[in-house]
Design a protein around this motif. Structure first.
Motif, PDB file in Angstrom:
ATOM      1  N   TRP A 257     -24.912  -4.256   2.150  1.00 21.30           N
ATOM      2  CA  TRP A 257     -23.499  -4.727   1.758  1.00 21.30           C
ATOM      3  C   TRP A 257     -22.282  -3.924   2.276  1.00 21.30           C
ATOM      4  O   TRP A 257     -22.197  -3.047   2.775  1.00 21.30           O
ATOM      5  CB  TRP A 257     -24.762  -3.831   0.146  1.00 21.30           C
ATOM      6  CG  TRP A 257     -24.384  -2.628   0.344  1.00 21.30           C
ATOM      7  CD1 TRP A 257     -25.974  -1.676   0.363  1.00 21.30           C
ATOM      8  CD2 TRP A 257     -23.241  -1.351  -0.086  1.00 21.30           C
ATOM      9  NE1 TRP A 257     -25.600   0.114   0.455  1.00 21.30           N
ATOM     10  CE2 TRP A 257     -24.207  -0.141   0.235  1.00 21.30           C
ATOM     11  CE3 TRP A 257     -21.907  -1.223  -0.469  1.00 21.30           C
ATOM     12  CZ2 TRP A 257     -23.805   1.307  -0.470  1.00 21.30           C
ATOM     13  CZ3 TRP A 257     -22.026  -0.250  -1.157  1.00 21.30           C
ATOM     14  CH2 TRP A 257     -22.726   0.934  -1.189  1.00 21.30           C
ATOM     15  N   ALA A 258     -21.320  -4.271   1.397  1.00 18.03           N
ATOM     16  CA  ALA A 258     -19.699  -3.587   1.728  1.00 18.03           C
ATOM     17  C   ALA A 258     -19.163  -3.451   0.701  1.00 18.03           C
ATOM     18  O   ALA A 258     -18.344  -4.305  -0.124  1.00 18.03           O
ATOM     19  CB  ALA A 258     -19.275  -4.727   2.912  1.00 18.03           C
ATOM     20  N   THR A 261     -19.124  -6.125  -2.467  1.00 15.76           N
ATOM     21  CA  THR A 261     -19.760  -7.003  -2.051  1.00 15.76           C
ATOM     22  C   THR A 261     -20.837  -7.116  -1.425  1.00 15.76           C
ATOM     23  O   THR A 261     -20.764  -6.719  -0.335  1.00 15.76           O
ATOM     24  CB  THR A 261     -17.933  -8.161  -0.965  1.00 15.76           C
ATOM     25  OG1 THR A 261     -17.181  -7.685  -1.172  1.00 15.76           O
ATOM     26  CG2 THR A 261     -19.190  -8.926  -0.589  1.00 15.76           C
ATOM     27  N   GLU A 263     -24.558  -8.863   0.106  1.00 18.60           N
ATOM     28  CA  GLU A 263     -25.197  -9.708   1.366  1.00 18.60           C
ATOM     29  C   GLU A 263     -25.001 -11.100   0.575  1.00 18.60           C
ATOM     30  O   GLU A 263     -25.050 -11.206  -0.095  1.00 18.60           O
ATOM     31  CB  GLU A 263     -26.508  -9.284   1.935  1.00 18.60           C
ATOM     32  CG  GLU A 263     -27.154  -9.501   2.572  1.00 18.60           C
ATOM     33  CD  GLU A 263     -28.322  -9.889   3.198  1.00 18.60           C
ATOM     34  OE1 GLU A 263     -28.722  -9.877   4.704  1.00 18.60           O
ATOM     35  OE2 GLU A 263     -29.407  -9.191   2.455  1.00 18.60           O
ATOM     36  N   GLU A 264     -24.899 -11.899   1.404  1.00 12.98           N
ATOM     37  CA  GLU A 264     -24.546 -13.575   1.084  1.00 12.98           C
ATOM     38  C   GLU A 264     -25.627 -13.990   0.373  1.00 12.98           C
ATOM     39  O   GLU A 264     -25.676 -14.586  -0.697  1.00 12.98           O
ATOM     40  CB  GLU A 264     -24.301 -13.852   2.558  1.00 12.98           C
ATOM     41  CG  GLU A 264     -23.688 -15.727   2.356  1.00 12.98           C
ATOM     42  CD  GLU A 264     -22.713 -15.955   1.340  1.00 12.98           C
ATOM     43  OE1 GLU A 264     -22.413 -17.316   0.366  1.00 12.98           O
ATOM     44  OE2 GLU A 264     -21.693 -15.321   1.259  1.00 12.98           O
ATOM     45  N   ASP A 325     -14.486  -2.688   4.252  1.00 12.93           N
ATOM     46  CA  ASP A 325     -14.116  -4.019   3.597  1.00 12.93           C
ATOM     47  C   ASP A 325     -14.503  -5.126   4.401  1.00 12.93           C
ATOM     48  O   ASP A 325     -16.177  -4.782   5.104  1.00 12.93           O
ATOM     49  CB  ASP A 325     -12.552  -4.568   4.130  1.00 12.93           C
ATOM     50  CG  ASP A 325     -11.352  -3.995   4.151  1.00 12.93           C
ATOM     51  OD1 ASP A 325     -10.705  -3.687   2.681  1.00 12.93           O
ATOM     52  OD2 ASP A 325     -10.320  -3.527   5.555  1.00 12.93           O
ATOM     53  N   ASP A 326     -15.311  -6.641   3.248  1.00  9.60           N
ATOM     54  CA  ASP A 326     -16.294  -7.259   4.027  1.00  9.60           C
ATOM     55  C   ASP A 326     -15.927  -7.441   5.371  1.00  9.60           C
ATOM     56  O   ASP A 326     -15.456  -7.325   6.130  1.00  9.60           O
ATOM     57  CB  ASP A 326     -15.776  -8.333   2.898  1.00  9.60           C
ATOM     58  CG  ASP A 326     -17.497  -8.996   2.816  1.00  9.60           C
ATOM     59  OD1 ASP A 326     -18.768  -8.539   3.369  1.00  9.60           O
ATOM     60  OD2 ASP A 326     -17.515 -10.583   2.531  1.00  9.60           O
ATOM     61  N   GLN A 327     -17.089  -7.762   6.039  1.00 11.15           N
ATOM     62  CA  GLN A 327     -17.320  -8.323   7.492  1.00 11.15           C
ATOM     63  C   GLN A 327     -16.274  -8.919   8.389  1.00 11.15           C
ATOM     64  O   GLN A 327     -16.579 -10.183   6.828  1.00 11.15           O
ATOM     65  CB  GLN A 327     -19.020  -7.725   7.791  1.00 11.15           C
ATOM     66  CG  GLN A 327     -19.841  -6.465   7.555  1.00 11.15           C
ATOM     67  CD  GLN A 327     -20.674  -6.823   6.535  1.00 11.15           C
ATOM     68  OE1 GLN A 327     -19.581  -7.383   5.217  1.00 11.15           O
ATOM     69  NE2 GLN A 327     -21.408  -5.464   6.454  1.00 11.15           N
ATOM     70  N   ASP A 331     -19.693 -12.094   8.946  1.00  8.22           N
ATOM     71  CA  ASP A 331     -20.931 -11.252   9.346  1.00  8.22           C
ATOM     72  C   ASP A 331     -21.586 -11.630  10.843  1.00  8.22           C
ATOM     73  O   ASP A 331     -21.014 -12.459  11.236  1.00  8.22           O
ATOM     74  CB  ASP A 331     -21.888 -10.465   7.953  1.00  8.22           C
ATOM     75  CG  ASP A 331     -22.598  -9.374   8.209  1.00  8.22           C
ATOM     76  OD1 ASP A 331     -22.848  -8.764   9.426  1.00  8.22           O
ATOM     77  OD2 ASP A 331     -23.622  -9.024   7.497  1.00  8.22           O
TER      78      ASP A 331
END
Length: 557
Positions: A257-258, A261, A263-264, A325-327, A331
């Motif tokens: 997690w970020a 946001t 995880e997808e 920030d999001d990966q 990711d």
């Protein structure tokens, strides 16, 4: 019961009864309850005792009452009422010289956990502590205060650990950690995993109730998951033996997690995400020895903090999840590109970055330590001319890494050491200011510790390890067994012992030192301790030449 998304704001946890529960749990507020109300039909200390965040005159103590740690509703089998819990701190194991005592109140609002902060202790001293609830007495714990801030400390011994998925092996390494002679333990994340557990308990081959099947997403389930993990006798022994300093990585909430946001593939997208974070952080606080300064405020928790050990070591404990920030590139693994090198992309947020760089400029211990979650050194997976990098760790946030490492060098930090978890592998690495330019100086050293159990038994060497060693000349050592890292720090040298066990899928594994790597004060970069009985892999089994050491000394200043 799952938390209703509409009922919880981002910073809503400490409203009303929540704030009162915190004050009661620290002992700052007296509930006025009779000690007779503490009586329980069964022993309530099934999760053990712990201490943490040592200061020169203070430690925080912890326990969570649970007569049935595996009660499916996450209550620990406790009735929904407040319970007074008395605590004592003594200078001797038999409690003949009790120096501090008090009462905290365990409430159902905080999972019947208590976190009394004990003040008025002497610096650099060992103490013993215990709790009482009615007629029941807890196991005895041992803790140790930090030395005074002005102390000219000659030596410090500590260990760091991470990544302990319960269903992938036995916590034997924690048992060996309990037996080490240490001043403290630093836990670098993935203390708990959110994943469901099958009917046979994975590698443990232990029948598991239906309540453990699904992924952990709400408060009751997080509490239940902690009840399972923390009832392990080896983990309880480690907590009873040493004060812990803890910081989370991702699995305490959800994989990778970020910030805002998930995880997808998350089960908690959209309006479900912040309530899940709120539940995860509340359970994290309830089950570990945190001070009141870290009490969650809704979906937010103050994790980053500094702990000083005299003039020898500063531990800068960072948080690389809440503010990132999001990966980049969705990711996973990717070649370096504009997203991963974007100067605006941050791993830690502007405020925390400034806090860390200010610490490095303002404080001048012999050794500056960054207690970090995921590898900071570049870990190229492609042994050929190209690069293939993981996007979740610092390789996905290159500019932020360069600001930290360059900032440390620019501020005159001679002895920077980063201690890291996450990877389920052991590394010893040189830290370069800029990995795109290999000729830039070595500015620090990184020791990555393997997992306690995650990944199963592991191996001394793997194909992935061979590729990493071939692709990363700054990576001096690789190993993929399970264990932890034991560190001895003096004014002249930092020494890291990679302590490993040969298996975790069955109990009672012995522990040994696979390799020892050192950092010479004033000479950034890792070196093999050739005097050790067990040496590192052939790739790194030779100490740097005298010419290499001279080069490092000149680069250091």
């Amino acid at each position: 019961m799952p938390l209703a998304p509409a009922s919880i704001g981002r910073r809503g946890f400490l409203g009303g009864a929540g704030a009162t529960a915190v004050l009661l749990g620290t002992g700052a507020l007296d509930a006025g309850l009779s000690s007779a109300r503490a009586d329980a039909p069964s022993y309530p200390f099934g999760l053990g005792v712990a201490s943490g965040d040592p200061l020169p005159h203070s430690v925080v103590l912890w326990t969570r009452l649970a007569i049935d740690p595996l009660a499916p509703d996450g209550s620990g089998g406790m009735a929904p009422r407040a319970v007074p819990v008395r605590w004592e701190v003594a200078e001797d194991e038999r409690f003949r010289r009790v120096v501090r005592r008090g009462t905290a109140t365990a409430t159902p609002e905080l999972g019947h956990s208590v976190h009394p902060e004990v003040w008025g202790l002497r610096p650099g001293r060992t103490y013993w502590f215990r709790f009482r609830a009615g007629q029941h007495v807890s196991p005895v714990g041992r803790t140790r205060t930090a030395p005074s801030h002005a102390a000219h400390l000659r030596e410090l011994s500590f260990a760091f650990a991470s990544c302990a998925r319960w269903d992938q092996g036995f916590y034997t390494a924690y048992g060996h950690l309990a037996d080490e002679d240490l001043d403290l333990v630093v836990h670098l994340g993935d203390y708990l995993y959110e994943y469901g557990i099958n009917a046979t308990g994975g590698a443990r081959q232990q029948p598991m109730a239906e309540a453990f099947r699904g992924e952990t997403t709400d408060l009751a389930r997080y509490r239940l998951q902690y009840g399972l993990y923390k009832s392990d006798p080896h983990l309880m022994a480690a907590h009873a033996a040493h004060p812990f300093v803890v910081t989370p990585d991702d699995h305490e909430v959800e994989n990778n997690w970020a910030s805002d946001t998930p995880e997808e593939s998350s089960q908690s997208k959209g309006p479900l995400w912040l309530p899940r974070r709120t539940a995860a952080f509340q359970a994290y606080y309830e089950n570990l020895p945190f001070r009141a300064a870290s009490v969650p405020q809704g979906a937010d928790m103050r994790i980053y903090r500094r702990l000083a050990y005299g003039d020898l070591v500063d531990f800068n404990v960072i948080d690389t999840r809440q503010f990132r920030d999001d990966q980049p590139y969705g990711d996973g693994s990717h070649v370096p590109g504009p997203e991963s090198t974007d100067p605006a992309r941050t791993m830690m947020g502007a405020a925390q970055e400034k806090w860390l760089l200010d610490n490095l400029a303002r404080n001048r211990p012999r050794w500056q330590v960054i207690a970090n979650q995921a590898p900071m050194a570049e870990t190229d997976q492609d042994p050929g001319p190209g690069k293939l990098l993981f996007m979740d760790p610092w390789d996905g946030y290159v500019a932020n890494r360069e600001r930290i490492l360059g900032g440390a060098q620019d501020r005159g930090v001679d002895n920077l050491v980063v201690i890291t978890g996450d990877r389920h592998q052991n590394y010893a690495s040189d830290l370069h200011r800029d990995y795109a330019r290999p000729d830039t100086p070595v500015v620090g050293s990184e020791f990555v510790g393997t997992s306690i159990t995650s990944g199963g038994d592991g191996a001394d060497m793997t194909t992935a390890g061979q590729n990493l060693l071939a692709a990363n000349p700054h990576l001096r050592f690789f190993n993929s067994q399970r264990g932890y890292v034991r560190c001895r720090v003096t004014r002249k040298e930092w020494s890291s012992d990679f302590r490993v066990v040969p298996y975790v899928t069955r109990p009672d594994a012995p522990v040994s030192t696979r390799a020892t790597y050192v950092v010479e004060a004033g000479v950034p970069g890792v070196q093999l301790d050739v005097a050790g009985k067990v040496v590192g892999r052939a790739h790194s089994a030779q100490a740097p030449s005298e010419a290499d050491q001279d080069t490092r000394r000149r680069a250091a200043g």
